[in-house]
Design an enzyme around this catalytic site. Structure first.
Site, mmCIF file in Angstrom:
data_model
loop_
_atom_site.group_PDB
_atom_site.id
_atom_site.type_symbol
_atom_site.label_atom_id
_atom_site.label_comp_id
_atom_site.label_asym_id
_atom_site.label_seq_id
_atom_site.Cartn_x
_atom_site.Cartn_y
_atom_site.Cartn_z
ATOM 1 N N LEU A 55 0.819 -1.207 0.000
ATOM 2 C CA LEU A 55 0.000 0.000 0.000
ATOM 3 C C LEU A 55 0.859 1.264 0.000
ATOM 4 C CD1 LEU A 55 -2.814 1.296 0.177
ATOM 5 C CD2 LEU A 55 -2.616 1.165 2.682
ATOM 6 N N ASP A 56 0.632 2.127 -1.014
ATOM 7 C CA ASP A 56 1.281 3.436 -1.124
ATOM 8 C C ASP A 56 2.801 3.357 -1.133
ATOM 9 O OD1 ASP A 56 -1.152 4.765 -1.251
ATOM 10 O OD2 ASP A 56 -1.300 4.952 0.922
ATOM 11 N N GLU A 57 3.351 2.221 -1.528
ATOM 12 C CA GLU A 57 4.803 2.082 -1.562
ATOM 13 C C GLU A 57 5.309 1.713 -2.962
ATOM 14 O OE1 GLU A 57 6.389 -0.400 1.492
ATOM 15 O OE2 GLU A 57 5.282 0.598 3.099
#
Length: 284
Positions: A227-229
């Site tokens: 997530l979001d990486e």
């Protein structure tokens, strides 16, 4: 963007002769190079190149790919050839916040983004009028924890049906499953505020205000199961002061998010972004 009807991107282990081998084959086809960018990543020893070129009228990608087969095999290249004469197709996913959606549609309308929005998908009805006013098919696909797998299957069906080159999460407030993120790896761009992981939750700008931040920003990145990486494509920040209210920060954040997402979409559509492990090589 320089005038060109094909863009070739390639990466391989760096060694002498790569550029010469490729450009020699293009010259033999009487192709004309309009733009050339190269990058050598010294840490990994990888070489990256983007070539925009025009080919003689009537020449198809099959002939170009055949001509490039020798250097590709010789240098063990990973390549992609994009036909720039074909208008790219986008599917946009959005929830209730519509500022990034509206900005993308405007940039397409004025010609800064050369693309066509083939569908707008949302888990809410809020964006229906925006899509329909623009003549874009709107798909209302509500989602719950229990229906997530079925809803994502519908999303994937739409993406495949329209032949989407890119899926854009324009403030789509749902986390894509690992399965969908993996199947569309490198084809989905997300936008989020740059407060993560410090300020998580529904009101990051309010949390930032309470902590007295001095810089706000936004990040556009490829979506991965982490997530979001995912690999970062584009970012922007702005300085703020103690005098700004939470609503002021939200307004400033909306503007930044809209600009950053549009720039990331443009970079991707013009084949200016190349994956380099967990990072990207971005040829501006």
């Amino acid at each position: 963007m320089s005038s060109a009807n094909f863009v070739l991107t390639l990466s391989c282990t760096d060694r002498p002769g790569i550029v010469a081998a490729v450009t020699t084959e293009l010259a033999a086809l009487n192709a004309n190079i309009a733009e050339s960018n190269q990058f050598w990543d010294k840490e990994t020893g990888r070489f990256f190149m983007r070539l925009a070129f025009t080919a003689p009228e009537g020449m198809g990608r099959d002939k170009i790919e055949k001509a490039l087969k020798s250097p590709i095999e010789r240098f063990d290249m990973k390549t992609a050839l994009s036909d720039e004469s074909r208008r790219k197709q986008i599917v946009i996913l959005v929830s209730k916040f519509d500022h990034t959606l509206l900005h993308l549609l405007y940039q397409i309308r004025v010609g800064w983004l050369d693309a066509e929005v083939a569908a707008v998908i949302s888990n809410h009805e809020d964006a229906r009028k925006i899509a329909e006013d623009a003549g874009i098919p709107f798909h209302y696909l509500p989602v719950t924890k229990d229906t997530k797998a079925a809803q994502e299957a519908q999303v994937l069906d739409i993406v495949k049906a329209v032949g989407a080159d890119l899926v854009v999460l324009a403030r789509y407030m749902q986390v894509l499953s690992d399965n969908l993120s993996t199947r569309l790896f490198g084809q989905v761009i997300n936008i989020h505020h740059s407060f993560l992981p410090s300020f998580k939750g529904a009101k990051p700008y309010h949390q930032a205000h309470e902590r007295g931040v001095k810089i706000i920003g936004a990040t556009a990145h490829y979506v991965t199961p982490d997530l979001d990486e995912g690999p970062i494509i584009e970012q922007e920040t702005a300085r703020v002061t103690h005098a700004l209210s939470p609503d002021d920060l939200v307004a400033a954040g909306r503007d930044i998010e809209s600009r950053v997402l549009a720039r990331a979409v443009k970079l991707h559509l013009e084949s200016r972004v190349m994956l380099n492990g967990k990072k990207t090589v971005v040829f501006g």
